[in-house]
Design an enzyme around this catalytic site. Structure first.
Site, PDB file in Angstrom:
ATOM      1  CE  LYS A   1      -4.300  -1.720   0.359  1.00 26.52           C
ATOM      2  NZ  LYS A   1      -4.268  -2.998   1.031  1.00 26.52           N
TER       3      LYS A   1
ATOM      4  CD  GLU B   1     -10.306   3.481   0.458  1.00 28.15           C
ATOM      5  OE1 GLU B   1     -10.302   4.694   0.187  1.00 28.15           O
ATOM      6  OE2 GLU B   1      -9.493   2.665  -0.029  1.00 28.15           O
TER       7      GLU B   1
ATOM      8  CB  SER C   1      -0.064  -8.188  -0.897  1.00 27.27           C
ATOM      9  OG  SER C   1      -0.889  -9.036  -0.114  1.00 27.27           O
TER      10      SER C   1
END
Ligand SMILES: *Cc1c(COP(=O)(O)O)cnc(C)c1O
Length: 392
Positions: A89, A111, A376
């Site tokens: 991210k 969000e 991830s």
């Protein structure tokens, strides 16, 4: 075939920008300027420097010998879990905050589901001195307490969302509502979803993952192209990044792994490609989970980051055209895969990433195949889940 977004913001029948009038000016401006900004030498230099010195890139491409032996093939792990803040991210957060700054915005809203995007956004906002507000479903606030504490420590405001099921969809709803009321803010979407141009922005920023995989494979295997790239799909940002520079290489098989929750024969899952139908959610046309009344259905997954009833339009298109293979991993399969990676390779993955690893026992490989699995994120935030589920 062309798998990139067209000039109207579509991937085949998917995508577009279905937005209220209040946001039209903002989105039009972003659409007009984003390519020029992202391609500018100033942006590229600053983005590359922050990815290297702040996020810690390139992330290693690790040959996993014991996992490879178990599945009788050559498995590499792309180690996004080693990035600063613990997941992929941060790539998108750095890039979009630089973009927001270039657009003159000083208040960032976001969000978050698992909290990884919230933490990444709060981190980069702290570093650059920008105000940060993060919307998070109340259920997720509870199950990802560590990340809520991190966001607060970083100086962000966390807004728990109690409407609906109190998960990611509800957080996106509220973040959009706030943005409609405050169009001067920058809405930093955390996945490859939302109205055009967000899916393309996120895919471009995350594409550093596949750019690195190509270079690292060339060095380690003597060839740039793997046989398979496997990634889990929530909205699709880590998968978009891992696939991006292979989209036009038809020999590379792209595998999307959805969250099967308690199984796709029932209603408790988040498998929007496997079980969804075409529709519009959060500003774009894609594959969505609806109930019999045509309402967006409450999805379910053990993984907060995959617990979303839609999917990015690029991924809907890849599945629609047959470019990708779609697999499903249930909660149980993901948990087993998390334990397997932990005990075979000494890497505790995020429960989201464990869904990608759970594709391995579902597939047939040749010994000479080169298989890349995108890890991830790391599992620290999921330790309470692992403790509970494994009775540790
Ligand atoms: C957010 C998250 C995901 C799911 O989001 P995508 O946009 O589909 O990548 C997957 N893994 C981790 C570790 C996450 O934090």
């Amino acid at each position: 075939m062309n798998y990139n977004v067209d000039e109207n913001g579509y991937y085949g029948p998917f995508g577009g920008a279905f937005i209220p009038d209040e946001l039209k000016e903002n989105i039009d401006q972003l659409t007009e300027r984003y390519v020029e900004i992202l391609e500018s030498p100033k942006f590229k230099t600053e983005f590359a420097a922050l990815l290297k010195d702040y996020a810690g890139r390139p992330s290693p491409l690790y040959f996993a010998p014991r996992l490879s032996a178990k599945y009788g093939t050559r498995i590499y792990l792309k180690r996004e879990e080693l990035n600063h803040t613990g997941s992929h991210k941060i790539n998108n957060a750095i890039g979009q905050i630089l973009l927001a700054r270039e657009m003159g915005c000083t208040h960032i809203i976001a969000e978050t589901g698992a909290g990884q995007h919230g933490v990444a956004t709060a981190t980069v906002c702290a570093k650059l001195g920008l105000r940060c507000t993060v919307y998070m479903g109340a259920v997720d606030v509870e199950r990802q307490a560590l990340n809520v504490a991190r966001m607060k420590m970083l100086g962000a405001t966390v807004e728990p969302v109690t409407s609906g099921g109190g998960t990611l969809k509800d957080a996106v709803d509220l973040a959009f509502a706030y943005w409609v009321a405050h169009p001067e803010a920058y809405y930093l979407l955390g996945s490859a979803v939302g109205p055009h141009p967000f899916p393309d922005i996120v895919a471009r920023l995350q594409s550093v993952i596949s750019a690195e995989i190509r270079a690292q494979l060339l060095e380690q295997e003597g060839r740039e192209l793997p046989d398979y790239v496997i990634a889990c799909i929530g909205g699709g940002s880590n998968a978009a990044g891992a696939f991006y520079h292979f989209l036009d290489e038809e020999a590379v098989r792209l595998v999307q792994v959805e969250a099967g929750g308690h199984g796709t024969q029932g209603d408790e899952h988040a498998a929007s490609l496997t079980c969804g139908t075409e529709g519009i959610l959060h500003g774009s046309r894609s594959m969505i989970l609806f109930d019999q009344d045509g309402e967006v259905r409450e999805p379910y997954s053990i993984s907060a980051g995959l617990d979303y009833p839609g999917i990015g339009p690029l991924h809907a298109y890849l599945a629609h055209t047959g470019r990708s293979t779609v697999l499903v991993a249930t909660d149980r399969q993901a948990l087993e895969a998390a334990r397997e990676l932990s005990q075979l390779e000494g890497i505790i993955p995020a429960i989201e990433s464990a869904h990608a690893l759970a594709a391995l026992p579902q597939m047939k490989f040749r010994p000479e195949d080169v298989v890349v699995v995108n890890v991830s994120g790391r599992g620290d935030k999921d330790m309470p889940t692992y403790l509970r589920e494994f009775g540790l």
